[in-house]
Design an enzyme around this catalytic site. Sequence first.
Site, PDB file in Angstrom:
ATOM      1  N   ASP A  89      -1.032   6.762  -6.478  1.00  0.00           N
ATOM      2  CA  ASP A  89      -1.165   6.274  -5.102  1.00  0.00           C
ATOM      3  C   ASP A  89      -0.379   7.159  -4.144  1.00  0.00           C
ATOM      4  O   ASP A  89       0.848   7.226  -4.234  1.00  0.00           O
ATOM      5  CB  ASP A  89      -0.630   4.841  -5.025  1.00  0.00           C
ATOM      6  CG  ASP A  89      -0.680   4.294  -3.607  1.00  0.00           C
ATOM      7  OD1 ASP A  89      -1.459   4.834  -2.793  1.00  0.00           O
ATOM      8  OD2 ASP A  89       0.055   3.334  -3.320  1.00  0.00           O
ATOM      9  N   HIS A 121      -3.645   2.677  -5.393  1.00  0.00           N
ATOM     10  CA  HIS A 121      -3.067   1.789  -4.374  1.00  0.00           C
ATOM     11  C   HIS A 121      -3.064   0.325  -4.844  1.00  0.00           C
ATOM     12  O   HIS A 121      -4.105  -0.273  -5.035  1.00  0.00           O
ATOM     13  CB  HIS A 121      -3.871   1.952  -3.084  1.00  0.00           C
ATOM     14  CG  HIS A 121      -3.084   1.637  -1.837  1.00  0.00           C
ATOM     15  ND1 HIS A 121      -1.751   1.945  -1.683  1.00  0.00           N
ATOM     16  CD2 HIS A 121      -3.457   1.054  -0.668  1.00  0.00           C
ATOM     17  CE1 HIS A 121      -1.340   1.558  -0.484  1.00  0.00           C
ATOM     18  NE2 HIS A 121      -2.353   1.015   0.155  1.00  0.00           N
ATOM     19  N   SER A 180       0.287  -2.667   0.351  1.00  0.00           N
ATOM     20  CA  SER A 180       0.231  -1.674   1.417  1.00  0.00           C
ATOM     21  C   SER A 180       1.018  -2.209   2.624  1.00  0.00           C
ATOM     22  O   SER A 180       2.144  -2.665   2.450  1.00  0.00           O
ATOM     23  CB  SER A 180      -1.244  -1.395   1.747  1.00  0.00           C
ATOM     24  OG  SER A 180      -1.384  -0.226   2.492  1.00  0.00           O
TER      25      SER A 180
END
Lengths: 459, 459
Positions: free
Chosen positions: A398, A423, A138
């Site tokens: 995601d 994710h 991320s």
Amino acid sequence: MAWFEQEVDHFGWEPVNGSTTWEHRYFLCEPKDTKKPANGAPRPIFFYCGNEANVELYVNNTGLMWENAGDMGALMVFAEHRYYGESWPFGTEEASSKREHLRFLTHEQALADYAHLISYLKDRLSLKDSPVVAFGGSYGGMLAAWFRQKYPHIVAGAIAASAPLLAFGAWDDEAYWAAVTRDFTPAGGCSASCVGTIRSAWTPLFSRGSTPAGRAELSRVFGLCSPLNTATDVDHLAQMIAMALDTLAMGNFPYPSTYLSDPGAPLPAWPVREVCSRMDAASATDELSLLAALRDGSAVLLNASKTLQCLEIPKDQSYAGIWDYQWCTQALPQESYFGRTGDKDMFYPFRKSKGDVDKHCLHKYGVVPSRSWIEESYGGVDGLLQSSNIVLSNGGMDPWSSGGVNATLSETVVSLWVPEGAHHLDLFFSREEDPPSVREVRKAEVEAIRQWVGQATGG
Amino acid sequence: MAWFEQEVDHFGWEPVNGSTTWEHRYFLCEPKDTKKPANGAPRPIFFYCGNEANVELYVNNTGLMWENAGDMGALMVFAEHRYYGESWPFGTEEASSKREHLRFLTHEQALADYAHLISYLKDRLSLKDSPVVAFGGSYGGMLAAWFRQKYPHIVAGAIAASAPLLAFGAWDDEAYWAAVTRDFTPAGGCSASCVGTIRSAWTPLFSRGSTPAGRAELSRVFGLCSPLNTATDVDHLAQMIAMALDTLAMGNFPYPSTYLSDPGAPLPAWPVREVCSRMDAASATDELSLLAALRDGSAVLLNASKTLQCLEIPKDQSYAGIWDYQWCTQALPQESYFGRTGDKDMFYPFRKSKGDVDKHCLHKYGVVPSRSWIEESYGGVDGLLQSSNIVLSNGGMDPWSSGGVNATLSETVVSLWVPEGAHHLDLFFSREEDPPSVREVRKAEVEAIRQWVGQATGG
């Protein structure tokens, strides 16, 4: 766990409240069965670029590092991002969060922290020749890629998982919520009707939201702790539900997980499928049934513990905590501000103008975002083309894949795709339930890491 | 000449005295005979990375850009460095030089200025696809190389002339004054006795400096405006002479030049040879004759105009002006602080300890230098090895070559050597007096630029 005397400001020299350094937290770990590298080669350092949470979250979940450090003889370092967890440049969270002390919360300072920490550790641990591999997911993945771009002499390569490196500037932010929606389709293992059912629930919600009697009904149906008093309250209810469905898409893992929920209340395996099975129970022609289904569907996250007496709408409408400052300064992506159309996605029209955002940021922090600097500084795809040794992984489940790099750019700047992945699934510990695609991606990542380490040590 | 609304702080978001932008000066130029690039290729941008002076100095002297822009159809941009010339982030020199306003004087901010300016110009002039070549000499050469290292998507390549990129950290600063000394040897076209004569002049100078009568004599011999009152005054006299001989070495060009002297008072061709011919007139056994020769030798610079009534010792012992802040923060090299031994060089033992420097910087600016950050951030040779398309030129007559990169590091990070060259001679306009070596180096530089431009435009 260890602490490092870190600079408050790597880019300026104004004495800051007397002290110019602070205690930066990091974890130094190695698996019990760690081998020595063959032929006396220097041991690699696996470095996790902490992102916007307590770094223990990454220590405990980054299986890709733990499962491969032993074989490669790597030392692991997990560095906490300044202004998160227990890493506070002004000693405490309270002091550091004061408006006048927030200006050192930038990703450039964080990367400089990591560069400085690595220089120190290499010196202290006599690991001068150790190649460093950066990991991150991320925002941490953005940091890992940027670390390789800006400090290639420090980082031999980077695993940048689910990093929305292109979610800046002219990027179409509506693509984000369209990607959330995709989880709720048959591509995500859901019924063909789920998206339509969710989409049709917003009309009865907002129509009731426009009258006092309707708001009272909504408050009852959703079991709210405080009744809805205004149309704005209703907007906040809708936003809470949208953000819940978003989180469930990000956390749409093939096994139960607490990664995105409270520690005591794991989400079920494939939580979005659970949402849809609850939505599928609704009668599409019965408004109250639709609203109840929306309540029950979002409760997969919002009442994951199944123990809530009533539902509280969060006060922080940014859904971002101190990350909101990073959105308000460097425009680091925060989906609560992204636009929805109700058309490309399963939600309702929603748009924050630049003016709205500027006003919010000025009021909250006294700043307005710089929307061009990240692209100028890193160059998006052009910048990555000039770099090397970066793996950019993204997952089909995601929503952040919408802002990711999903094409291989060169021989060594490589995109990897996990169709069933939410994710940064690839960063987690291996599980029986893992789809074959993520096993393959992890293998390719380990192969890339071995190559980078080999190159760096002349192997 | 033009002005650009530039950010005060690229790395922080604190509102600064109400305004967060300032007027950044740059020059946009093209030779009269500028051709169009063949086959409709985008025209290149030649970008001079302004260093620590009024940018007009670089506009007027960077012949390498002027003489080649026309043929390549290049547009030239000369950007002024913040806090120099007329580029003042707080409006005026006075306001910007206040201690609390100096913290934005860093090379990172300057590079970010250049990145931001280029993005703006490419947009405004519809030159989106134009490859940019960075040029710079001395500190400007460091900026050019670092610009390519950190912003490779913006800069296709860099000509870094006489850039002391390695003059940091554990670098042996005594090498600098040894390199100054080399100019005064037969390698610099001087007599074999010159270095010895200069070296032997310091003993009579300091021995006289230790008594009031001796200081009075020195004041007379050197024609000082204010008599020497203390031993410290004598140190300052010696430092003035050392700095003059240093400047003459840097400015040891094969033709008369005002580049390093006052505009109305050019230095002669090969000024160091002129110093030595004056030194050679001294009798090595006559102390007064030695002192007079030192006076006459240093007068090649100190009384270049030949009109001075008396000699004033500068008050600014850093010999650096506002550059002293850059030394006091990022340890950007300033030779007035470098050590001398009297042994490897022709001077007298001189050493500023870290403690001396810290004390000075703390007193003057309230800061102490960070001595590791530049190396951590750029990685010295390791960082250059990770980069590409950089020409590093140095000259055998230039003391700064002691801190330069004097070996080719890779196919595209190339060192070029001008044996007869003083400080970035290769950047200047072509002259009849140029030695063949600098003509060759300029040719190689132009060849490299053509390659970078060709690569960047797919040619």
